[in-house]
Design a protein around this motif. Structure first.
Motif, PDB file in Angstrom:
ATOM      1  N   ALA A   7      -6.919  -0.640   6.606  1.00 50.62           N
ATOM      2  CA  ALA A   7      -7.868  -1.707   6.283  1.00 50.62           C
ATOM      3  C   ALA A   7      -7.278  -2.751   5.342  1.00 50.62           C
ATOM      4  O   ALA A   7      -7.572  -3.947   5.474  1.00 50.62           O
ATOM      5  N   VAL A   8      -6.463  -2.324   4.386  1.00 49.15           N
ATOM      6  CA  VAL A   8      -5.958  -3.268   3.371  1.00 49.15           C
ATOM      7  C   VAL A   8      -4.445  -3.428   3.396  1.00 49.15           C
ATOM      8  O   VAL A   8      -3.887  -4.205   2.615  1.00 49.15           O
ATOM      9  N   GLY A   9      -3.769  -2.698   4.275  1.00 48.99           N
ATOM     10  CA  GLY A   9      -2.315  -2.740   4.298  1.00 48.99           C
ATOM     11  C   GLY A   9      -1.745  -4.134   4.453  1.00 48.99           C
ATOM     12  O   GLY A   9      -0.725  -4.482   3.850  1.00 48.99           O
ATOM     13  N   PHE A  10      -2.386  -4.975   5.234  1.00 50.09           N
ATOM     14  CA  PHE A  10      -1.872  -6.324   5.463  1.00 50.09           C
ATOM     15  C   PHE A  10      -1.939  -7.181   4.202  1.00 50.09           C
ATOM     16  O   PHE A  10      -1.304  -8.250   4.119  1.00 50.09           O
ATOM     17  N   LEU A  11      -2.730  -6.744   3.221  1.00 52.21           N
ATOM     18  CA  LEU A  11      -2.849  -7.480   1.959  1.00 52.21           C
ATOM     19  C   LEU A  11      -1.833  -7.013   0.917  1.00 52.21           C
ATOM     20  O   LEU A  11      -1.661  -7.659  -0.117  1.00 52.21           O
ATOM     21  N   MET A  12      -1.172  -5.900   1.174  1.00 53.60           N
ATOM     22  CA  MET A  12      -0.278  -5.277   0.197  1.00 53.60           C
ATOM     23  C   MET A  12       1.120  -5.876   0.272  1.00 53.60           C
ATOM     24  O   MET A  12       1.601  -6.239   1.349  1.00 53.60           O
ATOM     25  N   ASN A  13       1.789  -5.954  -0.881  1.00 53.33           N
ATOM     26  CA  ASN A  13       3.183  -6.372  -0.916  1.00 53.33           C
ATOM     27  C   ASN A  13       4.000  -5.351  -1.705  1.00 53.33           C
ATOM     28  O   ASN A  13       3.467  -4.322  -2.146  1.00 53.33           O
ATOM     29  N   HIS A  14       5.277  -5.625  -1.901  1.00 59.47           N
ATOM     30  CA  HIS A  14       6.150  -4.651  -2.564  1.00 59.47           C
ATOM     31  C   HIS A  14       5.712  -4.373  -4.000  1.00 59.47           C
ATOM     32  O   HIS A  14       5.879  -3.253  -4.512  1.00 59.47           O
ATOM     33  N   ILE A  15       5.128  -5.350  -4.657  1.00 64.03           N
ATOM     34  CA  ILE A  15       4.660  -5.153  -6.032  1.00 64.03           C
ATOM     35  C   ILE A  15       3.519  -4.141  -6.056  1.00 64.03           C
ATOM     36  O   ILE A  15       3.469  -3.257  -6.922  1.00 64.03           O
ATOM     37  N   ASN A  16       2.611  -4.239  -5.103  1.00 62.70           N
ATOM     38  CA  ASN A  16       1.474  -3.319  -5.032  1.00 62.70           C
ATOM     39  C   ASN A  16       1.938  -1.889  -4.773  1.00 62.70           C
ATOM     40  O   ASN A  16       1.476  -0.951  -5.432  1.00 62.70           O
ATOM     41  N   TYR A  17       2.845  -1.734  -3.825  1.00 64.99           N
ATOM     42  CA  TYR A  17       3.310  -0.386  -3.481  1.00 64.99           C
ATOM     43  C   TYR A  17       4.070   0.242  -4.654  1.00 64.99           C
ATOM     44  O   TYR A  17       3.899   1.428  -4.952  1.00 64.99           O
ATOM     45  N   ALA A  18       4.921  -0.543  -5.316  1.00 62.51           N
ATOM     46  CA  ALA A  18       5.663  -0.028  -6.468  1.00 62.51           C
ATOM     47  C   ALA A  18       4.706   0.351  -7.595  1.00 62.51           C
ATOM     48  O   ALA A  18       4.905   1.361  -8.286  1.00 62.51           O
ATOM     49  N   ALA A  19       3.660  -0.435  -7.772  1.00 66.84           N
ATOM     50  CA  ALA A  19       2.669  -0.143  -8.810  1.00 66.84           C
ATOM     51  C   ALA A  19       1.929   1.161  -8.512  1.00 66.84           C
ATOM     52  O   ALA A  19       1.641   1.944  -9.426  1.00 66.84           O
ATOM     53  N   ILE A  20       1.621   1.402  -7.245  1.00 66.11           N
ATOM     54  CA  ILE A  20       0.939   2.646  -6.869  1.00 66.11           C
ATOM     55  C   ILE A  20       1.836   3.852  -7.153  1.00 66.11           C
ATOM     56  O   ILE A  20       1.387   4.873  -7.684  1.00 66.11           O
TER      57      ILE A  20
END
Length: 308
Positions: A7-20
């Protein structure tokens, strides 16, 4: 979880994934200290599943990542006890390779800072990852150069220097003598810093001396051993319980015993006695040792340190 990412993957970038991934590492640290949370069914599995999904999502985004992202993902992986390579084969190698490409970029802000470089080495050592020697050497050389940075704010902290030396010793990686000397000398300068907050804690001193002993490296200036020992004695005498070495830090005795065979100073904690005098807000520490059998003579060092 799959539904959320869809649902939200298309909104995510490398900063978001690293933060998670970083958040997962902090959650896991909290879980390790909380028996009730740790024993909760499925917590570990859920953390690992989310970590795997993030690492998989990061793979096609590596070209867009910054130094902080590479360092953060490796550090967090080590904290979690998880290997990026187990998720995406060769991922750790590619993270380091991308980081190294940023070391020589013209824009200084894009280069890894000292803490980021130290975190990468710590992660490699903690994960037990056998990185290519030339890769480790490149990170070490970059870190050593930062100790001489014109801007004092860009130079490594005492903690970062200690982490770097500990990581090299833990990996059994013999960096160039010039690199080890630069980092060790910088650490010694911070020991005598007029800014109390810049000085290392007992753990950092212990790690540095243990690392030098393990690597069997004698600094170009062997008087640094005297500096470290004197400072450790300052911490032992501190009125602040928070700065005093705890039992674990007495591994310094073992570290000095290992190192003294190569260092001209030639003494360990058990042989040393101290004399403290205060003058004008400075603490003068005189360290006298019995000397070793081969020389049969004592030695002394005086170290001025501003009282905290």
């Amino acid at each position: 979880m799959d539904a959320v990412f869809s649902a939200v993957g298309f909104l995510m970038n490398h900063i978001n994934y690293a933060a998670i991934v970083t958040a997962l590492a902090h959650i896991w640290e909290a879980a390790r200290r909380n028996d009730r949370f740790r024993s909760h069914g499925g917590v570990c599995d859920r953390i690992e599943a989310l970590y795997q999904r993030c690492v998989q999502s990061l793979q096609p985004l590596l070209a867009d990542m910054h130094a902080q992202g590479f360092s953060t993902v490796l550090w967090s992986s080590a904290k979690l006890g998880l290997d990026p390579d187990a998720v995406v084969p060769g991922m750790t190698h590619h993270l380091i390779l991308r980081l190294l490409k940023l070391i020589d970029v013209s824009e200084e802000k894009q280069r890894p800072n000292a803490q980021e470089a130290a975190n990468v080495l710590w992660a490699l050592a903690t994960m037990g990852h056998q990185a290519a020697a030339e890769m480790v050497n490149a990170v070490c050389l970059h870190f050593a150069r930062l100790t001489q940075h014109a801007d004092a704010k860009q130079r490594p902290t005492a903690q970062a220097a200690a982490i770097t030396l500990w990581a090299l010793a833990s990996m059994g990686h013999q960096a160039a003598a010039e690199v080890l000397d630069s980092v060790t000398t910088h650490f010694a300068h911070l020991v005598g810093s007029p800014n109390v907050k810049q000085r290392p804690d007992a753990q950092a001193v212990s790690n540095v001396v243990w690392a030098l002993g393990t690597l069997k490296h004698t600094p170009r200036d062997v008087r640094l051993l005297d500096v470290f020992l004197a400072y450790f004695h300052v911490l032992l005498r501190s009125e602040d319980q928070r700065t005093r070495p705890v039992e674990f830090h007495y591994c310094l005795h073992e570290a000095f015993t290992i190192w003294k065979g190569a260092a001209a100073s030639g003494f360990g904690m058990a042989e040393a006695s101290t004399k403290c005098t205060a003058d004008g807000g400075l603490v003068q520490l005189e360290i006298k040792a019995a000397g070793n059998r081969t020389r049969g003579s004592g030695c002394a060092a005086t170290l001025p340190l501003q009282a905290g």
